[in-house]
Scaffold this motif. Structure first.
Motif, PDB file in Angstrom:
ATOM      1  N   PHE A  45       0.833  -1.204   0.000  1.00  0.00           N
ATOM      2  CA  PHE A  45       0.000   0.000   0.000  1.00  0.00           C
ATOM      3  C   PHE A  45       0.868   1.254   0.000  1.00  0.00           C
ATOM      4  CE2 PHE A  45      -2.285   3.413   2.172  1.00  0.00           C
ATOM      5  CZ  PHE A  45      -3.505   3.412   1.518  1.00  0.00           C
ATOM      6  N   TRP A  46       1.899   1.264   0.839  1.00  0.00           N
ATOM      7  CA  TRP A  46       2.729   2.462   1.003  1.00  0.00           C
ATOM      8  C   TRP A  46       3.599   2.704  -0.224  1.00  0.00           C
ATOM      9  CZ3 TRP A  46       0.231   4.897   4.355  1.00  0.00           C
ATOM     10  CH2 TRP A  46      -0.393   4.216   5.408  1.00  0.00           C
ATOM     11  N   TYR A  47       4.146   1.647  -0.810  1.00  0.00           N
ATOM     12  CA  TYR A  47       4.949   1.815  -2.027  1.00  0.00           C
ATOM     13  C   TYR A  47       4.084   2.310  -3.178  1.00  0.00           C
ATOM     14  CZ  TYR A  47       8.099  -1.195   0.659  1.00  0.00           C
ATOM     15  OH  TYR A  47       8.878  -1.735   1.642  1.00  0.00           O
ATOM     16  N   THR A  48       2.871   1.795  -3.272  1.00  0.00           N
ATOM     17  CA  THR A  48       1.937   2.243  -4.313  1.00  0.00           C
ATOM     18  C   THR A  48       1.582   3.711  -4.101  1.00  0.00           C
ATOM     19  OG1 THR A  48       1.055   0.000  -4.507  1.00  0.00           O
ATOM     20  CG2 THR A  48      -0.310   1.795  -5.383  1.00  0.00           C
ATOM     21  N   ALA A  51       4.544   5.881  -5.190  1.00  0.00           N
ATOM     22  CA  ALA A  51       4.638   5.932  -6.656  1.00  0.00           C
ATOM     23  C   ALA A  51       3.549   6.840  -7.226  1.00  0.00           C
ATOM     24  CB  ALA A  51       4.534   4.531  -7.243  1.00  0.00           C
ATOM     25  N   ALA A  52       2.334   6.729  -6.687  1.00  0.00           N
ATOM     26  CA  ALA A  52       1.231   7.580  -7.160  1.00  0.00           C
ATOM     27  C   ALA A  52       1.521   9.054  -6.891  1.00  0.00           C
ATOM     28  CB  ALA A  52      -0.078   7.160  -6.489  1.00  0.00           C
ATOM     29  N   MET A  53       2.111   9.355  -5.746  1.00  0.00           N
ATOM     30  CA  MET A  53       2.458  10.747  -5.433  1.00  0.00           C
ATOM     31  C   MET A  53       3.411  11.312  -6.482  1.00  0.00           C
ATOM     32  SD  MET A  53       3.098  10.632  -1.349  1.00  0.00           S
ATOM     33  CE  MET A  53       1.773  10.581  -0.167  1.00  0.00           C
ATOM     34  N   VAL A  54       4.409  10.531  -6.844  1.00  0.00           N
ATOM     35  CA  VAL A  54       5.387  10.984  -7.836  1.00  0.00           C
ATOM     36  C   VAL A  54       4.709  11.147  -9.201  1.00  0.00           C
ATOM     37  CG1 VAL A  54       7.506  10.385  -9.070  1.00  0.00           C
ATOM     38  CG2 VAL A  54       7.343   9.970  -6.600  1.00  0.00           C
ATOM     39  N   LEU A  55       3.931  10.147  -9.596  1.00  0.00           N
ATOM     40  CA  LEU A  55       3.281  10.197 -10.908  1.00  0.00           C
ATOM     41  C   LEU A  55       2.268  11.326 -11.027  1.00  0.00           C
ATOM     42  CD1 LEU A  55       2.741   6.386 -11.574  1.00  0.00           C
ATOM     43  CD2 LEU A  55       4.364   7.913 -12.729  1.00  0.00           C
ATOM     44  N   LEU A  56       1.532  11.573  -9.947  1.00  0.00           N
ATOM     45  CA  LEU A  56       0.449  12.551 -10.014  1.00  0.00           C
ATOM     46  C   LEU A  56       0.861  13.967  -9.620  1.00  0.00           C
ATOM     47  CD1 LEU A  56      -2.403  10.351  -8.504  1.00  0.00           C
ATOM     48  CD2 LEU A  56      -2.000  10.899 -10.924  1.00  0.00           C
ATOM     49  N   ALA A 120       3.065   6.300  11.269  1.00  0.00           N
ATOM     50  CA  ALA A 120       4.111   7.249  10.856  1.00  0.00           C
ATOM     51  C   ALA A 120       3.895   7.707   9.416  1.00  0.00           C
ATOM     52  CB  ALA A 120       5.495   6.622  11.024  1.00  0.00           C
ATOM     53  N   PHE A 121       3.628   6.763   8.519  1.00  0.00           N
ATOM     54  CA  PHE A 121       3.409   7.116   7.115  1.00  0.00           C
ATOM     55  C   PHE A 121       2.164   7.979   6.947  1.00  0.00           C
ATOM     56  CE2 PHE A 121       5.707   3.058   5.533  1.00  0.00           C
ATOM     57  CZ  PHE A 121       6.924   3.714   5.528  1.00  0.00           C
ATOM     58  N   THR A 122       1.106   7.653   7.668  1.00  0.00           N
ATOM     59  CA  THR A 122      -0.137   8.419   7.544  1.00  0.00           C
ATOM     60  C   THR A 122       0.059   9.856   7.996  1.00  0.00           C
ATOM     61  OG1 THR A 122      -1.545   6.480   7.681  1.00  0.00           O
ATOM     62  CG2 THR A 122      -2.524   8.571   8.361  1.00  0.00           C
ATOM     63  N   VAL A 123       0.700  10.050   9.129  1.00  0.00           N
ATOM     64  CA  VAL A 123       0.914  11.416   9.639  1.00  0.00           C
ATOM     65  C   VAL A 123       1.755  12.226   8.658  1.00  0.00           C
ATOM     66  CG1 VAL A 123       1.973  12.783  11.485  1.00  0.00           C
ATOM     67  CG2 VAL A 123       0.564  10.791  12.053  1.00  0.00           C
ATOM     68  N   VAL A 124       2.825  11.637   8.159  1.00  0.00           N
ATOM     69  CA  VAL A 124       3.695  12.349   7.209  1.00  0.00           C
ATOM     70  C   VAL A 124       2.955  12.601   5.895  1.00  0.00           C
ATOM     71  CG1 VAL A 124       5.810  12.194   5.831  1.00  0.00           C
ATOM     72  CG2 VAL A 124       5.850  11.577   8.256  1.00  0.00           C
ATOM     73  N   ALA A 125       2.280  11.587   5.377  1.00  0.00           N
ATOM     74  CA  ALA A 125       1.550  11.760   4.111  1.00  0.00           C
ATOM     75  C   ALA A 125       0.475  12.828   4.237  1.00  0.00           C
ATOM     76  CB  ALA A 125       0.945  10.428   3.666  1.00  0.00           C
TER      77      ALA A 125
END
Length: 181
Positions: A45-48, A51-56, A120-125
């Motif tokens: 989920f996190w890698y996807t 990748a979506a953040m970079v692409l979009l 951690a990922f959710t807070v940062v994202a």
């Protein structure tokens, strides 16, 4: 005549809550849902998402993804150190009534690495993309719950991981990873 020390109120309830949640896994639909969430929480989920953040979002997405990656490396290091230090047996290993509905990734229970990373990922994202709250908050809650339902963690492992992941993300944000403006 000596008597063995009695488990604390917290330890008794932690095991009881774990056992009750784990019994929900006997329902196939619940077990399948939480097994899928757990698998996605392994990293897919996190890698996807990265990748979506970079692409979009191009450069801003790349910066956000790098921030997540740095936070992830710190989370992994902290998680491994805590596991080695605490060496708490997993619930299914400590209580024969609790079943591991999926295979664990390692031997020890404290803290929940899936939960620590998810928080951690959710807070940062969300610091980068607050509009993702509709997706990230329910997913992260499901990750935490999955760990108890699947018999891999006690509720206290998940609660501690939530606090540790939140604190780690806070330090990561405070440390100055620039947010896009």
């Amino acid at each position: 005549m000596s008597t063995a020390p009695q488990p604390s109120w917290w330890a008794q309830n932690d095991s009881g809550w774990c056992l009750r949640a784990n019994r929900a896994g006997s329902r196939l639909s619940i077990r399948r849902y939480f097994a899928a969430i757990s698998r996605l929480g392994d990293g897919v989920f996190w890698y996807t998402l990265m990748a979506a953040m970079v692409l979009l979002d191009g450069r801003d997405g790349l910066l956000a993804s790098l921030h997540l990656a740095v936070t992830g490396v710190a989370a992994l290091s902290l998680y491994k150190a805590l596991k080695r230090w605490t060496r708490r047996p997993r619930p299914f290993a400590a209580d024969g009534r609790i079943r591991a509905w999926i295979a664990p990734l390692d031997e020890f229970s404290f803290p929940s690495g899936h939960t620590l990373h998810a928080v951690a990922f959710t807070v940062v994202a969300l610091a980068h993309y607050p509009s993702l709250a509709w997706l990230l908050l329910p997913f992260t809650a499901s990750v935490g719950i999955s760990r108890v339902v699947l018999g891999l963690h006690y509720p206290s492992d998940v609660l501690a991981a939530t606090a540790i992941g939140g604190a780690l993300a806070g330090v990561s944000l405070w440390a100055g990873m620039p947010l896009p403006v």
